[in-house]
Design a protein around this motif. Structure first.
Motif, PDB file in Angstrom:
ATOM      1  N   UNK A  12       9.780   5.418 -25.169  1.00  0.00           N
ATOM      2  CA  UNK A  12       9.698   4.189 -24.380  1.00  0.00           C
ATOM      3  C   UNK A  12       8.526   4.234 -23.409  1.00  0.00           C
ATOM      4  N   UNK A  13       7.884   3.099 -23.265  1.00  0.00           N
ATOM      5  CA  UNK A  13       6.894   2.881 -22.218  1.00  0.00           C
ATOM      6  C   UNK A  13       7.175   1.524 -21.604  1.00  0.00           C
ATOM      7  N   UNK A  43       6.673   3.610 -28.765  1.00  0.00           N
ATOM      8  CA  UNK A  43       5.792   4.444 -29.576  1.00  0.00           C
ATOM      9  C   UNK A  43       6.646   5.028 -30.683  1.00  0.00           C
ATOM     10  N   UNK A  44       6.227   4.826 -31.926  1.00  0.00           N
ATOM     11  CA  UNK A  44       7.046   5.288 -33.046  1.00  0.00           C
ATOM     12  C   UNK A  44       6.178   5.888 -34.139  1.00  0.00           C
ATOM     13  N   UNK A  45       6.827   6.660 -34.994  1.00  0.00           N
ATOM     14  CA  UNK A  45       6.130   7.290 -36.102  1.00  0.00           C
ATOM     15  C   UNK A  45       6.084   6.349 -37.310  1.00  0.00           C
ATOM     16  N   UNK A  58       7.508  -9.605 -38.560  1.00  0.00           N
ATOM     17  CA  UNK A  58       6.057  -9.814 -38.585  1.00  0.00           C
ATOM     18  C   UNK A  58       5.361  -9.054 -37.453  1.00  0.00           C
ATOM     19  N   UNK A  59       6.119  -8.230 -36.720  1.00  0.00           N
ATOM     20  CA  UNK A  59       5.511  -7.368 -35.711  1.00  0.00           C
ATOM     21  C   UNK A  59       4.558  -6.421 -36.422  1.00  0.00           C
ATOM     22  N   UNK A  60       3.394  -6.228 -35.824  1.00  0.00           N
ATOM     23  CA  UNK A  60       2.384  -5.370 -36.426  1.00  0.00           C
ATOM     24  C   UNK A  60       2.019  -4.274 -35.419  1.00  0.00           C
ATOM     25  N   UNK A  72       5.611  -3.933 -28.910  1.00  0.00           N
ATOM     26  CA  UNK A  72       6.401  -4.456 -27.792  1.00  0.00           C
ATOM     27  C   UNK A  72       7.528  -5.296 -28.361  1.00  0.00           C
ATOM     28  N   UNK A  73       8.738  -5.040 -27.865  1.00  0.00           N
ATOM     29  CA  UNK A  73       9.906  -5.810 -28.275  1.00  0.00           C
ATOM     30  C   UNK A  73      10.423  -6.575 -27.061  1.00  0.00           C
TER      31      UNK A  73
END
Length: 167
Positions: A12-13, A43-45, A58-60, A72-73
């Motif tokens: 998380x940020x 931040x994810x792998x 459609x998040x990129x 960002x969610x």
């Protein structure tokens, strides 16, 4: 219009996922009409990005290097509907409700699992992605800098947890 659930794990940020610390304005006032929004940068792998894409969101996520991606969610605070307004559900690793007043805000570098609703809209090329839940798996205490803003995020750490698509 179908809704798909997806769980992603990452770092998380800038977690503003409580009524008390939500983003009241957003970029160029984007959240002002909704009394703000609860937001979290994750931040994810690559495995978690693959799960997000499999949900047809459609998040990129942006490639930030070292095999990590950032997205960002958002959950608008007041949509006029009770089922998609307000803060997301926030729990600790045991599933107990997280209290902003008792447990504090979520600091940069905390490992979290987010649950999202990915849903079709009346517009064929627009798919919505809404933040529904945040589970804090490994809490890093929030630290404010001298200007009153959250300190710079720590170096990214690759998540060992797997993503989960719940269709």
């Amino acid at each position: 219009m179908a809704t798909r659930k997806v769980k992603l794990t990452g770092t998380a940020e800038w977690a503003k996922v409580f009524a008390q610390n939500r983003d009241l304005k957003g970029f160029e006032g984007a959240y002002e009409d909704h009394d703000g929004a609860c937001t979290i940068d994750l931040l994810m792998d690559e495995k978690n990005v693959a799960a997000l894409k499999a949900s047809r969101s459609i998040k990129n996520p942006k490639d930030v290097g070292n095999g990590l991606f950032k997205a960002k969610f958002v959950r608008k605070f007041d949509t006029g509907r009770d089922w998609d307004s307000g803060a997301p559900t926030v729990t600790n690793a045991d599933g107990d409700t997280w209290s902003f007043d008792h447990d504090g805000p979520i600091g940069n570098g905390s490992t979290v699992e987010v649950e999202l609703s990915v849903y079709d809209t009346s517009r064929p090329n627009i798919v919505g992605t809404r933040l529904d839940k945040v589970k804090v798996l490994d809490h890093v205490v929030y630290v404010a800098d001298t200007a009153g803003d959250e300190a710079s995020p720590p170096p990214a750490v690759e998540s060992e947890k797997q993503s989960e698509v719940l269709f």
